[in-house]
Design an enzyme around this catalytic site. Structure first.
Site, PDB file in Angstrom:
ATOM      1  CD  GLU A  38     -20.422  19.744 -92.740  1.00  0.00           C
ATOM      2  OE1 GLU A  38     -19.839  20.222 -93.725  1.00  0.00           O
ATOM      3  OE2 GLU A  38     -20.695  20.413 -91.721  1.00  0.00           O
ATOM      4  CB  THR A  82     -18.991  24.517 -94.156  1.00  0.00           C
ATOM      5  OG1 THR A  82     -19.518  23.356 -93.525  1.00  0.00           O
ATOM      6  CG2 THR A  82     -18.340  24.115 -95.472  1.00  0.00           C
ATOM      7  CG  HIS A 199     -24.782  19.445 -91.841  1.00  0.00           C
ATOM      8  ND1 HIS A 199     -25.849  20.050 -91.205  1.00  0.00           N
ATOM      9  CD2 HIS A 199     -23.917  20.438 -92.154  1.00  0.00           C
ATOM     10  CE1 HIS A 199     -25.632  21.348 -91.145  1.00  0.00           C
ATOM     11  NE2 HIS A 199     -24.475  21.615 -91.714  1.00  0.00           N
ATOM     12  CG  ASP A 258     -16.716  21.205 -91.436  1.00  0.00           C
ATOM     13  OD1 ASP A 258     -16.957  20.321 -90.582  1.00  0.00           O
ATOM     14  OD2 ASP A 258     -17.617  21.746 -92.122  1.00  0.00           O
ATOM     15  CG  HIS A 259     -17.760  22.988 -88.300  1.00  0.00           C
ATOM     16  ND1 HIS A 259     -18.891  22.283 -87.946  1.00  0.00           N
ATOM     17  CD2 HIS A 259     -17.940  23.355 -89.593  1.00  0.00           C
ATOM     18  CE1 HIS A 259     -19.722  22.251 -88.967  1.00  0.00           C
ATOM     19  NE2 HIS A 259     -19.169  22.887 -89.991  1.00  0.00           N
TER      20      HIS A 259
HETATM   21  C1  GP9 Z   1     -23.291  22.815 -97.039  1.00  0.00           C
HETATM   22  C2  GP9 Z   1     -22.443  22.439 -95.925  1.00  0.00           C
HETATM   23  C3  GP9 Z   1     -23.010  22.884 -94.606  1.00  0.00           C
HETATM   24  O1  GP9 Z   1     -22.534  22.861 -98.147  1.00  0.00           O
HETATM   25  O2  GP9 Z   1     -21.198  22.925 -96.197  1.00  0.00           O
HETATM   26  O3  GP9 Z   1     -22.375  23.970 -94.074  1.00  0.00           O
HETATM   27  P1  GP9 Z   1     -22.324  24.203 -92.509  1.00  0.00           P
HETATM   28  O4  GP9 Z   1     -23.752  24.243 -92.024  1.00  0.00           O
HETATM   29  O5  GP9 Z   1     -21.597  23.065 -91.902  1.00  0.00           O
HETATM   30  O6  GP9 Z   1     -21.620  25.483 -92.374  1.00  0.00           O
HETATM   31 MN    MN Z   2     -19.659  22.226 -91.965  1.00  0.00          MN
END
Ligand code: GP9
Ligand code: MN
Length: 430
Positions: A38, A82, A199, A258-259
């Protein structure tokens, strides 16, 4: 109607990159374990705070002889964050321009996703593990459309007071609880574990991470290194499990970021920690920070750090080819990162792009080596115009596929369309 598919097929067929013979099928029949890191940016790798490595485990993993990692790999997400990353990795099609494809189209659209392809071509079962709410990003519906056999959402994990994060459960607890489900999957399996501790707002207690505070005046940046360190420790514990259980021997593990976690408006505060001068920081530097990790680990894999330019759209054809499954019959917008025919023009969702030489942001062209703005000679202008056209074409064709639900008109050779209604994620395996 179905005639809209013609230019799509014309593009994906001519854009296809044939597999690299020295990698094709080297992971044939192995379990695939994907770990979604994440908000994890590439600059964390090798970074130190107060002389301490942020990610000692990943740093050592990428040095192993059977680990293949990419140093010029970019995320390509838009507003779907995500979910856009997941969509690109599962389908090699782009997210949409104005939201989350998972949320707005994930229930109705036809998908030809990795779980279905692997099941039909090579007998794989599949599962996703995510410690959060089952319906976040519409996952409970999209995973069915992708053909995932099982979805172990937060309902399957212990969520007592001290276990939860805002989006799931703490990564170490997640990694510790996942094996009891993973071990029930019929092999070979394709399994994706989505971490959540790293996150925004990157808060973690002293008890969970004793990693030093980076000491900037931005708590988000300081916290980011501490939660990333915690995630790195969780990965180490999970790899210990893979080794101890023997699963490591017959699995290909793939990890990806992911980003971004740190948004562009914070980058001048981050810059000094990366050894950069905040006073000269610009949009070129922001773009360079959109690199995220992509790491493959498997005993016997030909390892090393690969500097090919690519992005999330390229992962599925790369993975399929490692598993010995040719990707030519599918509608995929990326190309195998290991192929000599790989297209190294990396499209961002907003039509900006990066090549191995240039970073193109709107009408501005930067030299990747110097970071300087280039004056356009006619020859350079022609090169950039050609690449821009290619970026625009792939994004708009992918948008057509998504917004017109074009895959309902296209059944690849031997493909059995997925029936989402056949899946029920409410039943526990045990
Ligand atoms: C929650 C997590 C957060 O499942 O994937 O998503 P994001 O805020 O990174 O898009
Ligand atoms: Mn994410």
């Amino acid at each position: 109607d179905s005639s809209n598919l013609d230019p799509v097929l014309q593009y994906t067929r001519s854009h296809y990159a044939a597999p690299n013979a020295s990698y094709f099928g080297t992971a044939k029949g192995k379990n695939v374990i994907i770990i979604h890191l994440e908000s994890f940016q590439q600059f964390l790798i090798g970074q130190k705070i107060d002389g301490q490595e942020v990610t000692p485990f990943l740093n050592s993993l990428i040095k192993e002889k059977d680990t293949l990692s990419f140093s010029n790999f970019f995320h390509q997400v838009g507003l779907g964050k995500t979910s856009d990353a997941e969509n690109m990795l599962e389908t090699s099609t782009f997210g949409i321009a104005n939201g989350s494809l998972f949320s707005s189209l994930g229930t109705e659209n036809t998908f030809e996703g990795a779980p279905a392809i692997l099941n039909q071509r090579a007998g794989y079962t599949s599962a996703v593990f995510h410690g959060g709410s089952a319906s976040f990003w519409n996952r409970d519906n999209v995973y069915k459309s992708l053909g995932y056999n099982d979805y172990f959402s937060g309902n399957f994990y212990n969520h007592d007071e001290k276990a939860a994060t805002e989006y799931g459960i703490k990564d170490k607890l997640m990694m510790a609880e996942t094996p009891k489900y993973l071990e029930h999957l019929q092999q070979p399996f394709y399994a994706k574990i989505i971490t959540t501790s790293n996150h925004n707002p990157f808060y973690i207690t002293q008890a969970d991470s004793d990693f030093p505070d980076a000491g900037t005046d931005d708590a988000t940046i300081n916290g980011y290194f501490r939660t990333a360190h915690y995630l790195d420790e969780a990965l180490k514990e999970f790899f210990n499990y893979l080794k101890a259980s023997g699963l490591e021997k017959n699995s290909l593990v793939m990890l990806y970021g992911d980003h971004f976690g740190i948004s562009n408006d914070r980058n001048t505060t981050l810059a000094p920690l990366l050894g950069k001068d905040p006073s000269t920081w610009n949009a070129f530097d922001d773009a360079q920070l959109q690199r995220v990790p992509l790491i493959f680990h498997m005993p016997g894999l030909k390892g090393g750090v690969n500097s090919t330019y690519g992005g999330e759209i390229d992962v599925l054809p790369t993975l399929l080819h490692l598993l010995g499954i040719d990707s030519s019959r599918y509608v995929q917008f990326g190309t195998d990162l290991l192929s000599s025919q790989h297209d190294s023009v990396v499209a961002f969702r907003n039509h900006n792009f990066v090549t191995s030489k240039y970073t193109v942001l709107g009408s501005k062209v930067y030299d990747n080596t110097t970071g300087k703005l280039l004056t356009l000679t006619p020859a350079l202008e022609a090169t950039i115009a050609k690449d821009q056209k290619s970026v625009d074409t792939r994004l708009s064709l992918s948008d057509d596929v998504a917004n017109r639900n074009l895959l309902r008109f296209y059944v690849p050779l031997g493909f059995k369309p997925v029936n989402p209604n056949q899946y029920d994620y409410n039943q526990s395996l045990s």
